[in-house]
Design an enzyme around this catalytic site. Structure first.
Site, PDB file in Angstrom:
ATOM      1  N   ASP A 165      -6.983   9.947  -5.078  1.00 55.39           N
ATOM      2  CA  ASP A 165      -6.259   9.047  -4.182  1.00 55.39           C
ATOM      3  C   ASP A 165      -4.888   8.779  -4.810  1.00 55.39           C
ATOM      4  O   ASP A 165      -4.664   9.026  -5.994  1.00 55.39           O
ATOM      5  CB  ASP A 165      -7.043   7.740  -4.019  1.00 55.39           C
ATOM      6  CG  ASP A 165      -6.674   6.998  -2.740  1.00 55.39           C
ATOM      7  OD1 ASP A 165      -5.698   7.400  -2.073  1.00 55.39           O
ATOM      8  OD2 ASP A 165      -7.365   6.014  -2.408  1.00 55.39           O
ATOM      9  N   ASN A 166      -3.981   8.285  -3.979  1.00 56.10           N
ATOM     10  CA  ASN A 166      -2.666   7.852  -4.452  1.00 56.10           C
ATOM     11  C   ASN A 166      -1.903   8.952  -5.193  1.00 56.10           C
ATOM     12  O   ASN A 166      -1.505   8.806  -6.355  1.00 56.10           O
ATOM     13  CB  ASN A 166      -2.815   6.609  -5.333  1.00 56.10           C
ATOM     14  CG  ASN A 166      -3.396   5.440  -4.564  1.00 56.10           C
ATOM     15  OD1 ASN A 166      -2.893   5.073  -3.508  1.00 56.10           O
ATOM     16  ND2 ASN A 166      -4.482   4.875  -5.072  1.00 56.10           N
ATOM     17  N   CYS A 182       0.851  -1.185   0.000  1.00 56.37           N
ATOM     18  CA  CYS A 182       0.000   0.000   0.000  1.00 56.37           C
ATOM     19  C   CYS A 182       0.888   1.237   0.000  1.00 56.37           C
ATOM     20  O   CYS A 182       1.900   1.292   0.712  1.00 56.37           O
ATOM     21  CB  CYS A 182      -0.908   0.016   1.219  1.00 56.37           C
ATOM     22  SG  CYS A 182      -1.979   1.483   1.290  1.00 56.37           S
TER      23      CYS A 182
END
Length: 664
Positions: free
Chosen positions: A288-289, A149
């Site tokens: 996100d990310n 992650c």
């Protein structure tokens, strides 16, 4: 049993563990290591009132986001004990909502498998719908791959300042043997369009209506087509983990695996593949990310369009490492014998992205001033294209006598492109790709005679809301200094003067000057910023959907009254003694979806709220929904007249000034 039939049929596939497997995967299949499968069949008590009440989960997994959704990692020492290949039951989990498939017996599992379809469309000659049986007709590929992650080690960032992400520890990673087919082969069978200029993308989505955000509630992302079509990149549609069908939390029946990439690009429960001229427009692909610049806040990220700037997207992993031995709170006995040449082995893991090799690991026993090389072990063998898709293990032998004179042990790793870890972390609003050198503090333990009897080791943090770690200790010590009795009195007087002022005096405003203020005291105008897109700003949603004040009794609100309001249409909850009324429209926009809020509606949700960890922006949003407070027990300061408090504080200040003058 039907469940056994699925797994047995996979095992008898002519490609399984044979020509479709890399040398490394074949080795682990042959000696049985990859078939390690922990016997976890019971549903955890904590899940029995949640949407995932049918999913068995390992009780030792550390939960990071309360009861729901399920996000977890194993203790670092536990995953290291498993060896190189991690059992799926101990593999970290990142879920944005409930598991979107459901089966409670072998027959239901077989039906999900048989009915599952993947839609393949876009710039291909033969748009089609693919079943699991169709996928199994293509050449099988089986390789060990590390999944990580992008938030691994984020809690260290949250100790500096709360990010908008929850507190991953150092174990948001795991290596398993993944089995399936190359996506390249699927696209070739469908007649994918040539892409000589490298401008096409492959879009992926999970089930619709799975999540609260976006136009269709799906989790989606994309990868450049040229990367998919390169067989060396091993981008796969996988339905096996360690030789068996996927577990529900890991994407049963089929998921995307992209070696060398962050886990956030590997769609679980895959339903849609589209070859397109542009990258994904999915909400989660943009929101996100990302690693945004240091000064960017949640508000400015939306207002200034940072989410859409291509320079900040994360795809490949960066170099990282951490120390597993010595473990947090481990004690090493110090004896006369141990000081006469006894060795202690420091151990840990390291990884990098893009198929690069971790070439060295280094240890410092003086806080990062000087470094010494350790031994790096690669349990995998590279693929036929020379790619390393897994983590490496490292070790370093040191004499106990040297450790006795050490205050801090540090580790760092290097990859084949000469990337290494920075000495200090750089905070970013999402807390992603955190990879500073890993520091373990060494403390001497003394016996009753004042002689050193042991060395105690302290890691920087522990995952989630677990207490411990030198970063947390130092943060608490700093806060304790700010909350001394004298400072509490000053703050109390300041808050009272803001509300009522001193007798007969004009109102006093006690506080810091705004950063926008000039030296003359005149506030300079705030810069005009572009209006944020409404769907991307949770604050704008909160402002628009702040509920009308419900009918409530005068004065404090009791828990008994809160318990009466436990529906989506009328949702009250308590956090830190404050009572909030959460509108149903806002629940739909919450990152964890309505279920994460409904699990604590009508109760005191403080523990669940703090288990996640929330940014300053989240606190501001929550404040808009406040409707009252629980009854409070009066404090000593509340019983004192305001004038007496002011005189007491004034006296303390005067005494401090007198002492300073006498010193001079």
């Amino acid at each position: 049993l039907v469940m056994a039939t699925i797994d047995n049929s996979l095992a008898s596939d002519p490609f399984h563990g044979g020509s479709g497997a890399t040398v490394c995967a074949a080795k682990y299949i042959e000696d049985g290591s990859a078939s390690a499968w922990l016997d976890v069949t019971e549903v955890d008590e904590r899940d029995k009132d949640c949407p995932d009440s049918w999913v068995p989960r390992h009780p030792e997994l550390v939960r990071l986001t309360g009861l729901h959704p399920f996000n977890c990692e194993p203790p670092l020492s536990l995953i290291m004990k498993q060896g190189f290949i991690c059992p799926p039951q101990l593999h970290y989990v990142r879920n944005h909502g409930a598991v979107p498939v459901k089966f409670t017996d072998p027959g239901e599992k077989q039906k999900v498998w048989d009915d599952w379809r993947i839609s393949l469309s876009g710039l291909v000659k033969e748009p089609t719908t693919i079943s699991m049986a169709d996928l199994q007709k293509l050449p099988f590929r089986q390789i060990p791959v590390l999944l990580v992650c992008a938030g691994n080690r984020r809690k260290e960032q949250n100790m500096v300042k709360q990010t908008i992400g929850f507190s991953w520890g150092p174990t948001a990673w795991a290596t398993s043997v993944w089995g399936g087919v190359r996506l390249r082969d699927v696209l070739l069978a469908a007649g994918v369009q040539d892409d000589p200029e490298g401008r096409l993308h492959v879009r992926f989505n999970g089930p619709t209506k799975e999540l609260p955000k976006g136009s269709d509630g799906s989790y989606g992302t994309s990868v450049p087509l040229h990367r998919v079509m390169d067989p060396a990149n091993d981008i796969m549609l996988a339905w096996e983990q360690n030789g068996r069908t996927l577990m529900p939390d890991h994407g049963f029946p089929v998921r995307l695996v992209i070696p060398g990439y962050i886990g956030g690009r590997m769609i679980k429960w895959l339903t849609t593949i589209e070859v397109a001229e542009s990258e994904s427009d999915n909400f989660y692909h943009f929101m996100d990310n990302r690693v945004l610049p240091v000064g960017v806040t949640p508000e400015s990220a939306t207002a200034e369009g940072w989410w859409y700037k291509p320079d900040y997207i994360i795809n490949e992993l960066n170099i990282n490492s951490a120390m597993a031995s010595p473990a947090h709170d481990e004690q090493l006995p110090i004896t006369a014998a141990s000081l006469e040449g006894e060795l202690y082995t420091i151990r840990g893991y390291a990884y990098t992205g893009g198929g690069k090799k971790v070439i060295r690991a280094e240890i410092s026993l003086d806080g990062g001033v000087t470094w010494e090389g350790g031994v790096v072990t690669h349990p995998e063998t590279p693929t036929e294209y020379g790619r390393y898709w897994c983590h490496a293990l490292w070790s370093f032998d040191v004499s106990v006598s040297r450790l006795l004179g050490t205050k801090e042990i540090c580790c760092r790793a290097w990859d084949a492109h000469m990337n290494t870890q920075p000495n200090h972390l750089t905070w970013n609003v999402m807390g992603m790709l955190n990879n500073p050198i890993f520091r373990v503090k060494v403390h001497r333990v003394y016996n009753k005679r004042g002689v050193v009897s042991a060395l105690a080791f302290e890691h920087p943090t522990l995952p989630g809301k677990q207490a411990g770690g030198w970063m947390e200790r130092e943060s608490m010590e700093s806060k304790a200094a700010e909350e001394s009795p004298f400072m509490r009195s000053v703050k109390r007087v300041a808050s009272l003067t803001r509300v009522v002022g001193f007798q007969g005096s004009p109102k006093l405003e006690v506080g810091r000057r705004s950063p926008a203020s000039t030296s003359s005291g005149k506030a300079s105008p705030a810069p005009k910023l572009p209006a944020p897109k409404a769907e991307m700003s949770m604050m704008s949603v909160a402002k628009a959907d702040a509920p009308a004040q419900p009918t409530i009794p005068e004065g404090p609100i009791t828990l008994e009254e809160v318990a009466k309001h436990d529906t989506k249409e009328d949702a009250w909850l308590v956090i830190r003694g404050n009572v909030y009324h959460i509108p149903e429209s806002y629940m739909k926009e919450h990152p964890g979806g309505p279920d994460s809020i409904m699990s604590v509606v009508g109760t005191d949700g403080t523990e669940a709220y703090e288990d996640v960890g929330h940014s300053d922006n989240a606190e501001k949003i929550l404040a808009r929904f406040k409707i009252g407070e629980l009854p409070k027990a009066p404090s000593v300061l509340d019983k004192l007249p305001i004038k007496e408090i002011g005189l007491a504080v004034g006296a303390l200040i005067a005494i401090g000034l007198m002492r300073a003058a006498l010193r001079r």
